[in-house]
Structures are given as structure tokens and as C-alpha cells.
Design an enzyme around this catalytic site. Structure first.
Site, PDB file in Angstrom:
ATOM      1  N   LYS A   1       0.824  -1.198   0.000  1.00  0.00           N
ATOM      2  CA  LYS A   1       0.000   0.000   0.000  1.00  0.00           C
ATOM      3  C   LYS A   1       0.870   1.264   0.000  1.00  0.00           C
ATOM      4  O   LYS A   1       0.540   2.266  -0.605  1.00  0.00           O
ATOM      5  CB  LYS A   1      -0.923   0.008   1.205  1.00  0.00           C
ATOM      6  CG  LYS A   1      -1.815   1.243   1.175  1.00  0.00           C
ATOM      7  CD  LYS A   1      -3.098   1.061   1.883  1.00  0.00           C
ATOM      8  CE  LYS A   1      -3.843   2.393   1.866  1.00  0.00           C
ATOM      9  NZ  LYS A   1      -5.223   2.298   1.659  1.00  0.00           N
ATOM     10  N   ARG A   2       1.961   1.187   0.689  1.00  0.00           N
ATOM     11  CA  ARG A   2       2.794   2.375   0.817  1.00  0.00           C
ATOM     12  C   ARG A   2       3.278   2.893  -0.542  1.00  0.00           C
ATOM     13  O   ARG A   2       3.394   4.063  -0.758  1.00  0.00           O
ATOM     14  CB  ARG A   2       3.996   2.113   1.715  1.00  0.00           C
ATOM     15  CG  ARG A   2       3.747   2.501   3.155  1.00  0.00           C
ATOM     16  CD  ARG A   2       4.673   1.780   4.104  1.00  0.00           C
ATOM     17  NE  ARG A   2       4.245   0.410   4.304  1.00  0.00           N
ATOM     18  CZ  ARG A   2       5.052  -0.630   4.341  1.00  0.00           C
ATOM     19  NH1 ARG A   2       6.347  -0.454   4.177  1.00  0.00           N
ATOM     20  NH2 ARG A   2       4.598  -1.833   4.538  1.00  0.00           N
TER      21      ARG A   2
END
Ligand code: GLU
Length: 515
Positions: A270-271
Site C-alpha cells: 500500500k505504501r
């Protein structure tokens, strides 16, 4: 039953912990395609045993995304016509928290067989153990402190534990010797020394199973023939195989799929960028384009074909063509595929899909005719990469543009060019725009198609021996306010459809005033 005649049954078994990672959709899709290709059954099971990570609404969200993408489970949870969550199938319940008794019963069976044991160790003891092991640079593993307690010792520990208000956990008794081999359909044979496997927890002190126990019990009772999941789970698989053996069950076949990677080969998470499937859909990636793109994340049909409908994918998909190396998630490729799907859309359908995005951008689409919206959509259909771009790209069709006067000046004009025109560049633009406004005044509303305008304006340019750019550039900017946009004839003819020639003349006059 013989493996070869066994019906193909695959499952997607997500934990409802929030948004739908695009990697999860890849897992679901491959399981779905493999089942459908083989006239099999695709099951959706919800793995909600990790109570701390549950997120309210996650199952609904997941089902909505799956429905939109056309990955519809034959068994387990799905959304019906009215988007209500429903469960179907004979081998449920398909929610793990509703199967606790089954897990507990099976854990007792393992304890009886000597393949599992109660562990009374306190958190504190386990913490200290972990610290010691880490200090010695050893992999953290349970030291089997409770593995060989006698029945009486177990009894005593149990009473002590309960009097402290605690419950023991149950651990898997991994054989101390030998090897466990996974015959993976994609990665081939992978062998593990049993001595390196941890006696992991099977039943937690809250009575919930861990993933390892629940996944094996459920895959068995749900008659899963092929476990398709990402390679992250490979290290867990020998423990699962040992559990199948301990129960005396035939293990399913395993097909682990490569991880999704960023173009720099780091793990997609996600980052790094946006990976929530619902966000891709919100941005206006078309469901079919997204499916087409995701299908290629780790699979290749071994032909030149790149565009596949779901039916074609079902026809072509085989686990044999899934590769081992990480699958690069390249957003440019997604944009490319999406653009292709947009270009192939029928214009009426495109307008229908664009309306929510225009609304988001503040356009009251009700105020405009279908014909106008279609004409705008046609102008952009070739260029759009995702539907959400439509607001920014077409705002000048719904509101007068704002821009700096300097933009009206054609940069390539050679001052006082050969035709003998003098004056500054701005003055030149002003003259041309004034003449254009005059020209539009004389035009008949019925003669404002792109072709007609092109002919009329080109004649006008020829008659006056003007440079094309010195006329077309300020005309286009006066209408759009943009450095880049579709060409002036297309824009003007579209504006004429929706707002009439008076609006064109008004914009030309505003431009003249600016100069
Ligand atoms: N619940 C696991 C997950 O969230 C399932 C893994 C598996 O397919 O066995 O990915």
C-alpha cells in the site's frame, strides 16, 4: 476418490481486513479462471479468525468489488441482484467464525493422536524465549517446553492456568525428523526439513483457530481440489501438509503464484502507490480493462494476444502458464489497456459512464443535450486513459475558460512575417481574432460541422495569405483556454452543438478584449 476424476474446486479465502488489494483480486481471478476453465466450482470463504484485524464493512466492500469485476463465486458469499449479501452452497458455513466447533473438535482429535498438545507457557516466557533466540541469531521458534508433559502434568497445568483466568493454546506437534515436500504446480518440488518447522499454535486461547488449522480443516471439508494463493504462503504449506497427514486426509494440490512487484522489483504494497482495487474503479478504470490487466500479472497466454474478454480468459487460462518470477505491476500498461477499452466503447455507453465523473467535477449534466455530451465524449475518446480525467479535460465545454492573455499569442510566429504583416505578436492575434469573430457572425448555424468549419476557415486563411498557426492557435485558445486540447475545428463544431455560435463569438470577443 482418484485425483484425476476429482471435480475442480478452488477457493478465494480473504481476511476481511479493509480495502481490496489488487493482489487479492489477482488471487481471486486466477482461482476463478482455473475453476471455470475446468467446469469446476469457485468458492468464496471468509477467513475472519484474526479478530483484532477485522474491519467493519470489509466483506460488503469485497463482494461489491468482485461483483463489479465479474468474479462471482458459485459457493460461499456473493451479492444478489439487490446487492444483498447472500451465502450459498452445501458445504458451509463459509464464514470461519461460524465453524469454531468444527475446529475445536479437530484439535481434540489431533491431541488424542499425539499430533498436537496444550501449551501453558505465559506470554512473558515466550517473550523471553524470543529475545534469547534473537540474541543468539537463531530463528524464533517455540522450544517445545510443554510438548512432553504427562497427562497428570497437563491436568495440573490446566487447573493452574484456569485459576489465573487464562486458557492454554494448542500447538501442532511437528515431527522431529524427516522432510516434508510440497509438489507445487508452479514452483515444482520444494522440500523442508521438519526439524526447522515451528510447533505453531493451532488453537488460540480465545478458542479461535489460527489460520493454519482453519485453512486445512476448511479446504478439506469444502473439498477444495486446488489451493491457489500467493507464494508468501509457501513456508506455511509444509505445516499444512503435515496436518493433512495427521488427520489422514488427502491434501489438495497447491499452486502458488508469484508476488506482485513494483517496477523497481520491490514488493507491491500500500505504501508504494495506490493498490486498492476500489480506488482503481473509482478513478475510472473499466472493470473489463482491470480484469484484462490483472490476468497478465503472473500469467501469459504464450501468444501475441493481449486483449481478452473474461470468456476468452476462461478459455485460455491454465495454471501451467503461470510463471514463478515476480509479476511487475506497471500502471502504464494498465493505462494503455484502459485507453484501448475506452476507445472501443460505443459513444452512448461512454457518456453514461462519464456522467458521474462530470458530476464529480461540478458539471450539471442535466443541463446539456445527449448530443452535446456525445460530441464531447467523441472528442476525448481517443485520448482518455481513465474516465476520471474527463472533468479536467473538458471543463471549457461547460464554463467559459480562464487563461492569461499571453497564451493567445502564437509562439512560432515570426514577427512581421513575409506576408508583410507588421505589429506586435499580440496585436496580430487581436486582429485575427477580431476577423474570426466577424467571420462567425456571417455563418449559418447549420454550417458549423467540423468539416464545414475546416473548409471555411482554411479558405479564409488562404484568401488573406495568413499563416495557419497565426489564426488557428488563437482561435483554439480563445475557445478552450488551454495550451493543449483537441483541434479548433472539432472544438468549435462541438461548442456549436451545445452552446450555439453566439457562445463561440462571445469567447472570441473576450479574447480580443484580453489583448
Ligand atoms: N486468509 C488468507 C489470506 O488472507 C488466505 C491464504 C490462503 O489462501 O490460504 O490471504
Amino acid at each position: 476418490m482418484n485425483q484425476t476424476t476429482k471435480k475442480i474446486r478452488t477457493r478465494f479465502a480473504p481476511s476481511p481486513t479493509g480495502y481490496v488489494h489488487i493482489g487479492n483480486i489477482r488471487t481471486a481471478l486466477f482461482g476463478y479462471l482455473f475453476a471455470k476453465h475446468n467446469n469446476g466450482t469457485f468458492i468464496l470463504r471468509i477467513e475472519d479468525t484474526d479478530r483484532a484485524r477485522l474491519v467493519e464493512g470489509a466483506v460488503d466492500n469485497l463482494l461489491r468489488v468482485m461483483k463489479t469485476l465479474g468474479i462471482v463465486p458459485d459457493e460461499g458469499f456473493y451479492l444478489d441482484k439487490n446487492d444483498q449479501v447472500k451465502e450459498r452452497g452445501e458445504l458451509g458455513p463459509y464464514l470461519q467464525s461460524e465453524r469454531l466447533q468444527l475446529y475445536q473438535k479437530h484439535v481434540l482429535e489431533l491431541i488424542e493422536k499425539g499430533r498436537a498438545y496444550y501449551c501453558f507457557c505465559s506470554e512473558q516466557r515466550l517473550d523471553e524465549l524470543r529475545k534469547e533466540q534473537t540474541a543468539l541469531k537463531k530463528p524464533p521458534m517455540y522450544d517445545r517446553h510443554c510438548r512432553n508433559l504427562t497427562k497428570e502434568q497437563v491436568q495440573l497445568e490446566m487447573e493452574k492456568c484456569r485459576s489465573e483466568g487464562r486458557n492454554p493454546v494448542v500447538r501442532q506437534a511437528i515431527p522431529e525428523q524427516g522432510q516434508t515436500v510440497i509438489n507445487d504446480l508452479i514452483y515444482g518440488d520444494i522440500s523442508y526439513d521438519n526439524s526447522l518447522l515451528d510447533d505453531q499454535v493451532l488453537l488460540k486461547s480465545d478458542g479461535f483457530p489460527t489460520y493454519h488449522l482453519a485453512v486445512v480443516v476448511d479446504d478439506h471439508y469444502m473439498e477444495i481440489s486446488h489451493v491457489t494463493r500467493t507464494e508468501e504462503w509457501i513456508p506455511s504449506t509444509p505445516k499444512h501438509i503435515l496436518l493433512y497427514k495427521a488427520f489422514g486426509w488427502e491434501a489438495p494440490k497447491f499452486a502458488h503464484m508469484p508476488l506482485l512487484l513494483n517496477p523497481d522489483k520491490s514488493k507491491l504494497s500500500k505504501r508504494q502507490g495506490d493498490v486498492a482495487t476500489e480506488d482503481f474503479l473509482k478513478k475510472g478504470y473499466l472493470p473489463q480493462a482491470l480484469i484484462n490487466f490483472v490476468a497478465f500479472l503472473g500469467w501469459n497466454p504464450k501468444t501475441e494476444q493481449e486483449i481478452f474478454t473474461m470468456d476468452e480468459l476462461i478459455k485460455e487460462f491454465d495454471l501451467i502458464n503461470v510463471h514463478k518470477s515476480g509479476a511487475i505491476f506497471d500502471i502504464n500498461k494498465l493505462d494503455w489497456i484502459n485507453g484501448l477499452y475506452i476507445r472501443n466503447m460505443e459513444v452512448g455507453e461512454l457518456v453514461k459512464d462519464l456522467i458521474p465523473y462530470w458530476r464529480q467535477a461540478g458539471v450539471d449534466t442535466e443541463k446539456y443535450t445527449e448530443k452535446y455530451l456525445e460530441s464531447i465524449a467523441l472528442l476525448e475518446r481517443e485520448r482518455l486513459k481513465k474516465l476520471s480525467e474527463i472533468g479536467d479535460r473538458t471543463h471549457y465545454f461547460f464554463a467559459r475558460p480562464e487563461y492569461e492573455a499571453a497564451l493567445l499569442v502564437w509562439k512560432k510566429r515570426k514577427s512581421a512575417e513575409a506576408s508583410g504583416e507588421g505589429g506586435s505578436d499580440a496585436a496580430d492575434a487581436k486582429t485575427k481574432l477580431t476577423m474570426l469573430a466577424g467571420l462567425f457572425e456571417t455563418l449559418n448555424e447549420t454550417r458549423l460541422t467540423k468539416e464545414d468549419l475546416e473548409e471555411i476557415i482554411k479558405n479564409f486563411i488562404d484568401e488573406h495569405h495568413f499563416d495557419n498557426g497565426s489564426v488557428l492557435w488563437p482561435l483554439r485558445v480563445a475557445l478552450t483556454g488551454l495550451e493543449k486540447s483537441p483541434g479548433p475545428f472539432e472544438v468549435a463544431s462541438t461548442l456549436a452543438i451545445g452552446l450555439g455560435k453566439t457562445e463561440i463569438i462571445k469567447r472570441l470577443k473576450i479574447a480580443v478584449e484580453k489583448l
